[in-house]
Design a protein around this motif. Structure first.
Motif, mmCIF file in Angstrom:
data_model
loop_
_atom_site.group_PDB
_atom_site.id
_atom_site.type_symbol
_atom_site.label_atom_id
_atom_site.label_comp_id
_atom_site.label_asym_id
_atom_site.label_seq_id
_atom_site.Cartn_x
_atom_site.Cartn_y
_atom_site.Cartn_z
ATOM 1 N N ARG A 10 -3.400 -3.844 5.573
ATOM 2 C CA ARG A 10 -2.778 -4.234 4.185
ATOM 3 C C ARG A 10 -1.463 -5.253 4.469
ATOM 4 N N SER B 262 -10.256 -6.044 1.550
ATOM 5 C CA SER B 262 -9.186 -6.516 2.520
ATOM 6 C C SER B 262 -8.146 -7.412 1.552
ATOM 7 N N ALA B 263 -6.998 -7.325 2.038
ATOM 8 C CA ALA B 263 -5.773 -7.928 1.322
ATOM 9 C C ALA B 263 -5.976 -9.399 1.366
ATOM 10 N N ALA C 111 0.888 -1.333 -0.184
ATOM 11 C CA ALA C 111 -0.118 0.071 -0.262
ATOM 12 C C ALA C 111 0.917 1.229 -0.222
#
Length: 318
Positions: A295, A316-317, A169
């Protein structure tokens, strides 16, 4: 009576005229140093250690709650002509505490001694060394404030074009993303911004760019394609001249289909996150910290059902 064209030309010529050996840049750096003095003191629980990542010297910042799998690559502000990891310790340490992360802040080269793209090359060299020496790109978040925030987006542009793996990110506080100074807030907020001015940024850009164009996407990442960028979070104040530099990042990212959250804090000035005791500063840093945590979850840990602080609309990651 002179036309507005001639009046503007005269003003630009005056600002571009050297004021003598070293005097112009020395005065500019004194003005930035005055801004850095507002940052207060760094949190007592944070530790700072000189370090070097590949060819680039800098500073490691750690806190008792720093997670081993999470690293912030922080690029300090200062108009690309001033500042250092040391001047920004309170801001970097505050973000590290909120994100439960360690950070490395490169002491990237500054203009005019080292003009564009020297600082960007240092940022790229730092990131390249990290990912080539055992640091997972998925555990790195690129961050920065003011000119460092713009440099963070330029770094993403360079990472993608070099074929390197993207970081997890990117977060930025009051980023300076357009060295052509074309944002409407440059004029609209000229009287409400007590920290920066159009003239101050113009002279900074002149020292940094020298013979390069401000429309170069590596210098002004607002002109770069945002495709394949990681999720972004950007915070700025409604009273600052860089407000539109922040908001237009959101527009560019949205057009490229990139998850993005841009938050403009009402009645807040430039880098309000550095003001000690300000409730909005605490909220902003907490939200940025939660975003970084969401992240960069530990790949060995089960994913939480709900990522705290994740901006609306982002995923969401996985």
């Amino acid at each position: 009576m002179p036309s507005w064209h001639s009046a503007l030309s005269a003003r630009l010529a005056h600002l571009s005229r050297p004021s003598g050996p070293g005097r112009d840049i020395a005065e500019l750096r004194r003005r930035y140093d005055t801004l850095f003095e507002r940052f207060g003191t760094a949190p007592a629980q944070a530790s700072f250690e000189a370090g070097q990542v590949g060819p680039v010297k800098g500073e490691w910042i750690r806190s008792p709650n720093s997670a081993s799998h999470r690293l912030v690559l922080y690029l300090h502000g200062g108009g690309l002509v001033a500042g250092s990891p040391a001047t920004h310790r309170p801001l970097i340490a505050g973000l590290c505490l909120a994100a439960q992360a360690a950070a490395f802040a490169p002491a990237y080269r500054l203009a005019p001694e080292y003009p564009f793209p020297a600082g960007l090359r240092d940022a790229v060299d730092t990131y390249r060394y990290l990912v080539q020496h055992g640091i997972a790109a998925g555990g790195i978040v690129v961050a920065g404030d003011e000119a460092g925030g713009g440099l963070a987006f330029s770094l993403l542009h360079a990472i993608r074009n070099a074929g390197l793996p993207m970081p997890a990110a990117c977060v930025a506080m009051s980023p300076w993303t357009d060295l052509s100074l074309s944002g409407w807030s440059m004029l609209q907020n000229a009287k409400s911004d007590a920290a920066l001015s159009w003239e101050m940024l113009f002279v900074s850009a002149r020292h940094y760019l020298q013979k390069s164009t401000p429309a170069d996407p590596y210098a002004s990442p607002l002109f770069a394609p945002f495709r394949e960028f990681p999720p972004l979070m950007v915070h700025a104040g409604s009273l600052e001249i860089l407000r539109d530099d922040a908001s237009r990042v959101g527009e560019c990212a949205a057009e490229a289909g990139i998850p993005v959250s841009v938050e403009i804090y009402d009645r807040m000035e430039h880098l309000f996150q550095a003001v000690p005791g300000l409730s909005e500063a605490r909220i902003s840093l907490e939200r940025l910290g939660h975003f970084i945590q969401a992240r960069t979850r530990d790949p060995g840990a089960p994913a939480p059902l709900r990522a705290a602080g994740l901006p609306q609309g982002a995923k969401s990651a996985r």
